[in-house]
Design a protein around this motif. Structure first.
Motif, PDB file in Angstrom:
ATOM      1  N   GLY A  66       6.778  10.322 -12.243  1.00 23.79           N
ATOM      2  CA  GLY A  66       8.045  10.453 -11.533  1.00 23.79           C
ATOM      3  C   GLY A  66       8.102   9.595 -10.282  1.00 23.79           C
ATOM      4  O   GLY A  66       7.525   8.510 -10.231  1.00 23.79           O
ATOM      5  N   TRP A  67       8.770  10.104  -9.258  1.00 24.56           N
ATOM      6  CA  TRP A  67       9.023   9.336  -8.045  1.00 24.56           C
ATOM      7  C   TRP A  67       7.896   9.507  -7.035  1.00 24.56           C
ATOM      8  O   TRP A  67       7.354  10.601  -6.870  1.00 24.56           O
ATOM      9  N   SER A  68       7.579   8.398  -6.355  1.00 24.63           N
ATOM     10  CA  SER A  68       6.551   8.430  -5.313  1.00 24.63           C
ATOM     11  C   SER A  68       6.992   7.538  -4.161  1.00 24.63           C
ATOM     12  O   SER A  68       7.226   6.335  -4.358  1.00 24.63           O
ATOM     13  N   LYS A  69       7.126   8.134  -2.973  1.00 22.33           N
ATOM     14  CA  LYS A  69       7.503   7.364  -1.796  1.00 22.33           C
ATOM     15  C   LYS A  69       6.256   6.865  -1.067  1.00 22.33           C
ATOM     16  O   LYS A  69       5.278   7.592  -0.922  1.00 22.33           O
ATOM     17  N   ALA A  70       6.299   5.617  -0.636  1.00 23.00           N
ATOM     18  CA  ALA A  70       5.202   5.080   0.169  1.00 23.00           C
ATOM     19  C   ALA A  70       5.254   5.706   1.566  1.00 23.00           C
ATOM     20  O   ALA A  70       6.339   5.864   2.139  1.00 23.00           O
ATOM     21  N   ARG A  71       4.092   6.052   2.067  1.00 30.69           N
ATOM     22  CA  ARG A  71       4.009   6.663   3.397  1.00 30.69           C
ATOM     23  C   ARG A  71       3.785   5.570   4.426  1.00 30.69           C
ATOM     24  O   ARG A  71       2.665   5.276   4.835  1.00 30.69           O
ATOM     25  N   ILE A  72       4.868   4.947   4.838  1.00 31.26           N
ATOM     26  CA  ILE A  72       4.813   3.833   5.777  1.00 31.26           C
ATOM     27  C   ILE A  72       4.588   4.338   7.198  1.00 31.26           C
ATOM     28  O   ILE A  72       4.760   5.532   7.482  1.00 31.26           O
ATOM     29  N   ASP A  73       4.228   3.427   8.076  1.00 29.81           N
ATOM     30  CA  ASP A  73       4.125   3.729   9.504  1.00 29.81           C
ATOM     31  C   ASP A  73       5.301   3.047  10.192  1.00 29.81           C
ATOM     32  O   ASP A  73       5.262   1.847  10.481  1.00 29.81           O
ATOM     33  N   ALA A  74       6.360   3.806  10.430  1.00 33.23           N
ATOM     34  CA  ALA A  74       7.584   3.227  10.984  1.00 33.23           C
ATOM     35  C   ALA A  74       7.360   2.663  12.383  1.00 33.23           C
ATOM     36  O   ALA A  74       7.959   1.642  12.757  1.00 33.23           O
ATOM     37  N   ASP A  75       6.507   3.301  13.164  1.00 33.40           N
ATOM     38  CA  ASP A  75       6.259   2.807  14.522  1.00 33.40           C
ATOM     39  C   ASP A  75       5.630   1.420  14.491  1.00 33.40           C
ATOM     40  O   ASP A  75       5.981   0.539  15.295  1.00 33.40           O
ATOM     41  N   LEU A  76       4.690   1.203  13.559  1.00 32.25           N
ATOM     42  CA  LEU A  76       4.080  -0.124  13.434  1.00 32.25           C
ATOM     43  C   LEU A  76       5.124  -1.164  13.037  1.00 32.25           C
ATOM     44  O   LEU A  76       5.130  -2.284  13.558  1.00 32.25           O
ATOM     45  N   LEU A  77       5.987  -0.816  12.109  1.00 32.55           N
ATOM     46  CA  LEU A  77       6.993  -1.770  11.659  1.00 32.55           C
ATOM     47  C   LEU A  77       8.000  -2.087  12.767  1.00 32.55           C
ATOM     48  O   LEU A  77       8.433  -3.230  12.918  1.00 32.55           O
ATOM     49  N   LYS A  78       8.365  -1.082  13.543  1.00 30.65           N
ATOM     50  CA  LYS A  78       9.279  -1.339  14.658  1.00 30.65           C
ATOM     51  C   LYS A  78       8.621  -2.243  15.693  1.00 30.65           C
ATOM     52  O   LYS A  78       9.255  -3.161  16.223  1.00 30.65           O
ATOM     53  N   ARG A  79       7.353  -1.984  15.968  1.00 32.93           N
ATOM     54  CA  ARG A  79       6.642  -2.811  16.935  1.00 32.93           C
ATOM     55  C   ARG A  79       6.454  -4.233  16.411  1.00 32.93           C
ATOM     56  O   ARG A  79       6.484  -5.198  17.175  1.00 32.93           O
ATOM     57  N   ASP A  80       6.266  -4.364  15.107  1.00 32.25           N
ATOM     58  CA  ASP A  80       6.081  -5.683  14.506  1.00 32.25           C
ATOM     59  C   ASP A  80       7.326  -6.550  14.670  1.00 32.25           C
ATOM     60  O   ASP A  80       7.252  -7.716  15.025  1.00 32.25           O
ATOM     61  N   GLY A  81       8.489  -5.969  14.373  1.00 32.58           N
ATOM     62  CA  GLY A  81       9.748  -6.637  14.667  1.00 32.58           C
ATOM     63  C   GLY A  81      10.235  -7.652  13.658  1.00 32.58           C
ATOM     64  O   GLY A  81      11.333  -8.204  13.812  1.00 32.58           O
ATOM     65  N   ARG A  82       9.479  -7.930  12.606  1.00 28.85           N
ATOM     66  CA  ARG A  82       9.951  -8.890  11.612  1.00 28.85           C
ATOM     67  C   ARG A  82      11.002  -8.268  10.700  1.00 28.85           C
ATOM     68  O   ARG A  82      11.045  -7.044  10.537  1.00 28.85           O
ATOM     69  N   PRO A  83      11.860  -9.093  10.077  1.00 26.79           N
ATOM     70  CA  PRO A  83      12.820  -8.549   9.118  1.00 26.79           C
ATOM     71  C   PRO A  83      12.110  -7.781   8.008  1.00 26.79           C
ATOM     72  O   PRO A  83      11.041  -8.176   7.531  1.00 26.79           O
ATOM     73  N   LEU A  84      12.730  -6.666   7.583  1.00 25.06           N
ATOM     74  CA  LEU A  84      12.147  -5.778   6.584  1.00 25.06           C
ATOM     75  C   LEU A  84      13.021  -5.731   5.340  1.00 25.06           C
ATOM     76  O   LEU A  84      14.231  -5.556   5.432  1.00 25.06           O
ATOM     77  N   ILE A  85      12.375  -5.873   4.193  1.00 24.38           N
ATOM     78  CA  ILE A  85      13.048  -5.680   2.918  1.00 24.38           C
ATOM     79  C   ILE A  85      12.339  -4.551   2.194  1.00 24.38           C
ATOM     80  O   ILE A  85      11.124  -4.604   1.984  1.00 24.38           O
ATOM     81  N   ALA A  86      13.062  -3.508   1.866  1.00 25.90           N
ATOM     82  CA  ALA A  86      12.495  -2.357   1.158  1.00 25.90           C
ATOM     83  C   ALA A  86      12.455  -2.668  -0.335  1.00 25.90           C
ATOM     84  O   ALA A  86      13.468  -3.044  -0.927  1.00 25.90           O
ATOM     85  N   VAL A  87      11.262  -2.505  -0.920  1.00 26.74           N
ATOM     86  CA  VAL A  87      11.086  -2.814  -2.336  1.00 26.74           C
ATOM     87  C   VAL A  87      10.984  -1.518  -3.129  1.00 26.74           C
ATOM     88  O   VAL A  87      10.167  -0.644  -2.807  1.00 26.74           O
ATOM     89  N   LEU A 129       6.685  -2.109   0.092  1.00 28.84           N
ATOM     90  CA  LEU A 129       6.820  -1.101  -0.955  1.00 28.84           C
ATOM     91  C   LEU A 129       7.349   0.187  -0.331  1.00 28.84           C
ATOM     92  O   LEU A 129       6.746   0.744   0.583  1.00 28.84           O
ATOM     93  N   ALA A 130       8.472   0.652  -0.858  1.00 30.99           N
ATOM     94  CA  ALA A 130       9.104   1.846  -0.305  1.00 30.99           C
ATOM     95  C   ALA A 130       9.109   3.007  -1.281  1.00 30.99           C
ATOM     96  O   ALA A 130       8.942   4.169  -0.883  1.00 30.99           O
ATOM     97  N   LEU A 131       9.276   2.717  -2.579  1.00 25.86           N
ATOM     98  CA  LEU A 131       9.501   3.775  -3.558  1.00 25.86           C
ATOM     99  C   LEU A 131       9.085   3.275  -4.938  1.00 25.86           C
ATOM    100  O   LEU A 131       9.327   2.114  -5.280  1.00 25.86           O
ATOM    101  N   GLN A 143       0.839  -1.189   0.000  1.00 27.86           N
ATOM    102  CA  GLN A 143       0.000   0.000   0.000  1.00 27.86           C
ATOM    103  C   GLN A 143       0.887   1.257   0.000  1.00 27.86           C
ATOM    104  O   GLN A 143       1.856   1.336   0.773  1.00 27.86           O
ATOM    105  N   ARG A 144       0.563   2.212  -0.853  1.00 23.82           N
ATOM    106  CA  ARG A 144       1.344   3.454  -0.892  1.00 23.82           C
ATOM    107  C   ARG A 144       1.049   4.328   0.320  1.00 23.82           C
ATOM    108  O   ARG A 144       1.916   5.060   0.794  1.00 23.82           O
ATOM    109  N   GLN A 145      -0.191   4.267   0.781  1.00 21.39           N
ATOM    110  CA  GLN A 145      -0.603   5.083   1.920  1.00 21.39           C
ATOM    111  C   GLN A 145      -1.046   4.161   3.043  1.00 21.39           C
ATOM    112  O   GLN A 145      -2.027   3.441   2.908  1.00 21.39           O
ATOM    113  N   TRP A 146      -0.311   4.159   4.152  1.00 18.30           N
ATOM    114  CA  TRP A 146      -0.676   3.302   5.271  1.00 18.30           C
ATOM    115  C   TRP A 146      -1.832   3.909   6.050  1.00 18.30           C
ATOM    116  O   TRP A 146      -1.971   5.132   6.145  1.00 18.30           O
TER     117      TRP A 146
END
Length: 398
Positions: free
Chosen positions: A69-90, A60-62, A36-39
């Motif tokens: 042109g370029w579009s960055k996904a608006r992730i929720d970093a706090d959710l990802l940190k709390r989730d704790g699983r390995p992350l691969i930026a796509v 999805l990161a970018l 999702q581009r917008q969390w």
């Protein structure tokens, strides 16, 4: 007697050896794309409920598009940190891009890595998703070689790969530039031929295993799309974002039963170098064209799949809300028809998607269009004000 004891010893040794072989055989990893581009707040429950079944998140990161042109996904970093699983930026580089400005692309990727790290996220890798045509694979290989040189030495680099590349003599050199590949076996043909073909996916996976000596993954679909036609009759694909187009929509949905069978077979007898399965994509509660998370988890576990539809009535002083409930683990099509045995009805009506036929002792709700009831969910189909509705005499017709 000696022969008997020797047979017992040999049998025990064989059982122990077989057990060791089973323990040593690596299980296929299962991961998720988060696309999702917008969390939204819905990501919280989706991540939490997917945690036990999927080891890694490919997020999805970018994206880069030809005109936008370029579009960055608006992730929720706090959710990802709390989730704790390995992350691969796509990083998604649209296949329609005429060429890659290699310096600009590398700069954008390095900026994403820096941004994520500044938010407290630790990356387990970077994945490049670029649907390059075979003629452009030499240039793509050069790009990946230079990118590899700019990434941290310990950061794994992977690519999404297309089955069409199997015919290219450039493939071995391309795969030598990365640590692993993700073979996409869905949405790679003319959409009019369908979203996914399990037999074809098996053949592609086996062929890929002969072309690489590095780990590879299969990207499998857990979603659907709608197919429309443009003015010239060419196919137009509609996903989650509605298109402002008139005309009939043909719904294409990856079949959970088919994918379950494939996943079970791949786990039992994986092609050489196949490291795991990556499901596209993490479903949110409000996704229109994705399997429910309940169904996706059941498929990933290899559970027997079944929808279990039943009538659910909620009464308040003779006013009944009428709904269909799905208590199975498989998303189910709306039933074609529902009949209710009733007494003393003063009024009734159907909700959108159904039509009502009423007689003195029977209400019949008939489906007007197709839809799905998520596993564990329900859908209201009408209401009635009656003296009595016999729920035990109701019938749901698939």
């Amino acid at each position: 007697m000696f022969s008997f004891y020797r047979s017992v010893v040999l049998l025990v040794a064989l059982v122990l050896l077989t057990g060791c072989e089973r323990q040593d055989a690596p299980a296929l990893d299962q991961q998720l794309y988060v696309w999702q581009r917008q969390w939204t707040p819905a990501h919280d429950a989706a991540l939490r409920d997917s945690h036990a079944d999927f080891s890694t998140l490919r997020v999805l990161a970018l994206q880069a598009f030809p005109q936008a042109g370029w579009s960055k996904a608006r992730i929720d970093a706090d959710l990802l940190k709390r989730d704790g699983r390995p992350l691969i930026a796509v990083i998604r580089l649209d296949g329609q891009l005429q060429s890659l400005d290699q310096d600009e692309v590398r700069g954008q990727i390095q900026q994403v890595i820096s941004d994520w790290q500044s938010q407290g996220l630790t990356l387990a890798g970077v994945e490049i998703d670029h649907d390059a045509g075979n003629a452009r694979l030499p240039a793509y290989r050069q790009f990946l070689t230079k990118l590899r040189g700019t990434l941290p030495a310990a950061m794994p680099l992977s690519i999404t790969a297309l089955p069409a590349w199997l015919d290219s003599p450039e493939l071995p050199a391309l795969l030598s530039t990365v640590d692993s590949s993700v073979l996409q076996v869905h949405a790679v043909n003319d959409p009019r031929r369908g979203l996914f073909d399990a037999d074809q996916a098996r053949r592609w996976a086996k062929s890929w295993s002969h072309r690489t000596d590095k780990p590879f993954y299969l990207a499998l679909p857990a979603y659907g799309v709608a197919l429309l036609a443009d003015a010239q009759g060419a196919p137009v694909v509609e996903s989650e974002v509605p298109l402002e187009r008139d005309g009939e929509r043909r719904e294409l949905l990856a079949d959970p039963q088919q994918l379950r069978t494939l996943a079970v077979e791949l786990r039992a007898d994986p092609p050489q170098h196949l490291a795991g399965l990556i499901w596209f994509r993490l479903p949110l509660a409000n996704d229109r064209r994705a399997w429910s998370l309940t169904t996706l988890r059941a498929v990933a576990r290899g559970e027997v799949l079944q929808g279990e539809l039943s009538v659910k009535l909620s009464a308040d002083n003779g006013l009944y809300d009428i709904a269909i409930s799905n208590q199975g683990n498989l998303d189910n099509a709306w039933p074609e028809r529902l009949t209710l045995s009733v007494q003393g009805c003063e009024g009734a009506d159907a909700l959108a998607g159904y039509a009502l036929q009423q007689s003195a002792d029977l209400l019949t709700f008939s489906r007007l269009r197709e839809g799905r009831i998520a596993a564990g969910g329900q859908r209201a189909i009408g209401w009635a004000r009656c003296a009595h509705i016999d729920q035990g005499a109701s019938n749901v017709h698939p």
